[in-house]
Design an enzyme around this catalytic site. Structure first.
Site, PDB file in Angstrom:
ATOM      1  N   TYR A 254      -6.949  12.173   9.044  1.00  0.00           N
ATOM      2  CA  TYR A 254      -6.558  11.500  10.419  1.00  0.00           C
ATOM      3  C   TYR A 254      -5.514  12.450  10.948  1.00  0.00           C
ATOM      4  O   TYR A 254      -5.623  13.406  11.733  1.00  0.00           O
ATOM      5  CB  TYR A 254      -6.066  10.319  10.149  1.00  0.00           C
TER       6      TYR A 254
ATOM      7  N   THR B  63     -11.904  -3.226  25.021  1.00  0.00           N
ATOM      8  CA  THR B  63     -11.959  -3.563  23.532  1.00  0.00           C
ATOM      9  C   THR B  63     -10.718  -3.021  22.963  1.00  0.00           C
ATOM     10  O   THR B  63      -9.920  -2.327  23.542  1.00  0.00           O
ATOM     11  CB  THR B  63     -13.063  -2.908  22.694  1.00  0.00           C
TER      12      THR B  63
ATOM     13  N   TYR C 264      -7.337  -1.818  21.396  1.00  0.00           N
ATOM     14  CA  TYR C 264      -5.818  -1.814  22.037  1.00  0.00           C
ATOM     15  C   TYR C 264      -5.810  -1.857  23.590  1.00  0.00           C
ATOM     16  O   TYR C 264      -4.797  -2.498  23.932  1.00  0.00           O
ATOM     17  CB  TYR C 264      -5.254  -0.676  21.399  1.00  0.00           C
TER      18      TYR C 264
ATOM     19  N   GLU D 249     -19.119   0.648  29.165  1.00  0.00           N
ATOM     20  CA  GLU D 249     -20.141  -0.343  28.601  1.00  0.00           C
ATOM     21  C   GLU D 249     -21.393  -0.651  28.785  1.00  0.00           C
ATOM     22  O   GLU D 249     -21.745  -0.090  30.044  1.00  0.00           O
ATOM     23  CB  GLU D 249     -19.161  -1.631  28.502  1.00  0.00           C
TER      24      GLU D 249
HETATM   25  P1  NAI Z   1     -12.002   0.955  21.108  1.00  0.00           P
HETATM   26  O1  NAI Z   1     -13.282   1.533  20.567  1.00  0.00           O
HETATM   27  O2  NAI Z   1     -11.819  -0.420  20.598  1.00  0.00           O
HETATM   28  O3  NAI Z   1     -11.807   1.125  22.554  1.00  0.00           O
HETATM   29  C1  NAI Z   1     -11.874   2.183  23.510  1.00  0.00           C
HETATM   30  C2  NAI Z   1     -12.034   1.854  24.984  1.00  0.00           C
HETATM   31  O4  NAI Z   1     -12.247   3.092  25.569  1.00  0.00           O
HETATM   32  C3  NAI Z   1     -13.183   0.973  25.427  1.00  0.00           C
HETATM   33  O5  NAI Z   1     -12.635  -0.037  26.377  1.00  0.00           O
HETATM   34  C4  NAI Z   1     -14.306   1.961  25.843  1.00  0.00           C
HETATM   35  O6  NAI Z   1     -15.185   1.123  26.752  1.00  0.00           O
HETATM   36  C5  NAI Z   1     -13.361   2.875  26.445  1.00  0.00           C
HETATM   37  N1  NAI Z   1     -14.126   4.217  26.809  1.00  0.00           N
HETATM   38  C6  NAI Z   1     -14.451   4.941  25.835  1.00  0.00           C
HETATM   39  N2  NAI Z   1     -15.200   6.041  26.776  1.00  0.00           N
HETATM   40  C7  NAI Z   1     -15.060   5.800  27.929  1.00  0.00           C
HETATM   41  C8  NAI Z   1     -15.482   6.538  28.907  1.00  0.00           C
HETATM   42  N3  NAI Z   1     -15.967   7.715  29.033  1.00  0.00           N
HETATM   43  N4  NAI Z   1     -14.893   5.971  30.246  1.00  0.00           N
HETATM   44  C9  NAI Z   1     -14.371   4.850  30.352  1.00  0.00           C
HETATM   45  N5  NAI Z   1     -13.892   4.320  29.095  1.00  0.00           N
HETATM   46  C10 NAI Z   1     -14.395   4.633  27.844  1.00  0.00           C
HETATM   47  O7  NAI Z   1     -10.712   1.931  20.497  1.00  0.00           O
HETATM   48  P2  NAI Z   1      -9.302   1.547  20.002  1.00  0.00           P
HETATM   49  O8  NAI Z   1      -9.158   1.623  18.445  1.00  0.00           O
HETATM   50  O9  NAI Z   1      -8.634   0.192  20.824  1.00  0.00           O
HETATM   51  O10 NAI Z   1      -8.453   2.915  20.646  1.00  0.00           O
HETATM   52  C11 NAI Z   1      -7.841   3.156  21.753  1.00  0.00           C
HETATM   53  C12 NAI Z   1      -6.760   4.144  21.370  1.00  0.00           C
HETATM   54  O11 NAI Z   1      -5.745   3.581  20.419  1.00  0.00           O
HETATM   55  C13 NAI Z   1      -7.474   5.244  20.976  1.00  0.00           C
HETATM   56  O12 NAI Z   1      -6.457   6.433  21.476  1.00  0.00           O
HETATM   57  C14 NAI Z   1      -7.072   5.496  19.472  1.00  0.00           C
HETATM   58  O13 NAI Z   1      -6.889   6.671  18.819  1.00  0.00           O
HETATM   59  C15 NAI Z   1      -5.546   4.599  19.369  1.00  0.00           C
HETATM   60  N6  NAI Z   1      -5.443   3.921  18.125  1.00  0.00           N
HETATM   61  C16 NAI Z   1      -6.301   3.065  17.349  1.00  0.00           C
HETATM   62  C17 NAI Z   1      -5.875   2.714  16.121  1.00  0.00           C
HETATM   63  C18 NAI Z   1      -6.745   1.781  15.501  1.00  0.00           C
HETATM   64  O14 NAI Z   1      -6.545   1.915  14.252  1.00  0.00           O
HETATM   65  N7  NAI Z   1      -7.932   1.251  15.836  1.00  0.00           N
HETATM   66  C19 NAI Z   1      -4.710   3.114  15.622  1.00  0.00           C
HETATM   67  C20 NAI Z   1      -3.606   3.548  16.357  1.00  0.00           C
HETATM   68  C21 NAI Z   1      -4.106   4.297  17.646  1.00  0.00           C
END
Ligand code: NAI
Length: 386
Positions: A233, A50, A52, A74
């Protein structure tokens, strides 16, 4: 069955398989139209289902033409429960790759564990030889370390309590929310979960098994944002973890000097994802930001961000680092004119003018889209196989 959204605050407990598939196809189409990236050949994405991570994987497969291995955590469907969106996204991604003749392998399991690292290493050895790009995009509320200890991350402030305007997603009102101060243990636990320790473990494991190429690149994601959200944050518990991620990037690069493996942190734009929707104050900031950025024609979603990151900042000659040593694709968000306008709106916004001053519609659109709902061309009355 007929799948309907069941929204509770910042979470939706159902996901639509066809909508999720469309969502993935839409991102693939974006990348195909945007053109080729002269990037990596074999890519491992940790947190690939999902937000990024998924957008990074799509940019790698359909922009770079790379073979990808994706790790995510998931839930599949059971009985009347649908699977999680990341589950459907991954199925859709694998299907699209198979149709396009691009290699993809998806692992569903706990990326923090030794077992999943070993499984991934076996697949790389067997199918790809070595990877030359590793994307680390995990967002998780907890982590169990190899010694069996489980740590939980908290979204709290550090130092003094922080009070700020907050959008109550359940009734569309604005009121002050006070964010509690984290104690030392909560800070340390958040760093354990969202810091760079597991990123280092991954790279160490890949190097030890000789499945990461010399000159490979690894990228993890971070956020800084405006002063307004600093207490929740950048300077809060999650910000302490992100500082640790940056220190970890330096540690990896230093440790892997002889193989010339380089680790980078990319500071991304604030966007609606399952991770960000859960942070207090942030959804209101997001919806004001969306409004301002859309009006200025500089709004981007995950796929636009990740495509631009790899095309313009990572694989465009030298990796482009700003003075703080990080890559920035939050550049449009942080533009002076954008931030000035966001702050002007922020001062005025209340329950009465919320819908007029903020792009709440855009926020909810992104939110529902994430779970496969409100997507054009999907028949939501149709019976679907979950
Ligand atoms: P998201 O919740 O959409 O994606 C998280 C992903 O991690 C998913 O694919 C999920 O299945 C996976 N995941 C979670 N726990 C897991 C585990 N134990 N084992 C395997 N996979 C696991 O999150 P998002 O927002 O895409 O975040 C990704 C990165 O980007 C994070 O480091 C976040 O801090 C960073 N980020 C997010 C921003 C935002 O506004 N959403 C802005 C800037 C950075």
């Amino acid at each position: 069955m007929i799948v309907e959204p069941k929204v509770k605050g910042f979470i939706c407990t159902t996901a639509h398989p066809v909508g999720c598939e469309k969502n993935v196809e839409r991102q693939i189409d974006y990348v195909k139209n945007a053109g080729k990236i002269d990037g990596a050949k074999n890519v491992l994405v940790i947190g690939a289902s999902t937000g990024y991570g998924l957008a990074s994987r799509i940019s790698a497969a359909f922009g770079m033409g790379a073979s990808t291995i994706g790790v995510s955590f998931e839930k599949e469907a059971s009985g009347k429960r649908t699977a999680t969106p990341g589950y459907y996204n991954t199925l859709a991604f694998d299907k699209a790759c198979s149709n396009a003749g691009i290699y993809s392998k998806s692992i569903n399991g706990d990326a923090f564990s030794r077992e999943i690292k070993a499984e991934v290493i076996d697949i790389i050895k067997k199918d790809l030889g070595k990877v030359d790009l590793v994307v680390y995009s995990l967002a998780s509320p907890r982590r169990t370390t190899p010694d069996g200890t489980t740590y939980t991350s908290t979204l709290k402030t550090v130092g003094e309590p922080f009070t700020q305007k907050n959008w109550n997603l359940r009734d569309d009102t604005i009121s002050d929310a006070t964010i509690a101060v984290a104690n030392d243990e909560e800070i340390a636990s958040t760093v354990k979960v969202m810091g760079g320790e597991d990123w280092i473990d991954w790279i160490d494991a890949l190097v030890d098994a000789d499945v990461i190429a010399d000159n490979a690149i690894t990228v993890a994601y971070s956020y800084i944002g405006p002063k307004l959200t600093y207490p929740i944050y950048h300077e809060g518990t999650i910000g302490q973890a992100k500082a640790h991620v940056f220190e970890s990037s330096k540690e990896i690069t230093k440790k892997m000097q002889d193989k010339n493996i380089k680790a980078y942190v990319s500071v991304n734009k604030a966007l609606v994802t399952q991770a960000s929707a859960a942070i207090p104050v942030v959804p209101l900031y997001l919806s004001v930001l969306y409004k301002v950025m859309k009006e200025k024609g500089v709004h981007e979603g995950c796929i636009e961000q990740m495509y631009r990151l790899y095309k313009d900042k990572v694989y465009n000659g030298e990796v482009s680092l700003e003075s703080d040593g990080m890559i920035h694709v939050d550049d449009y968000e942080m533009q002076e004119d954008v931030q000035k306008e966001v702050m002007t709106v922020w001062d005025k916004i209340d329950s009465d003018n919320l819908k007029e001053l903020a792009d709440t519609k855009g926020y909810w659109e992104d939110f529902y889209n994430m779970f496969g709902f409100r997507i054009d061309g999907v028949d939501y009355q149709a019976d679907v196989e979950v």
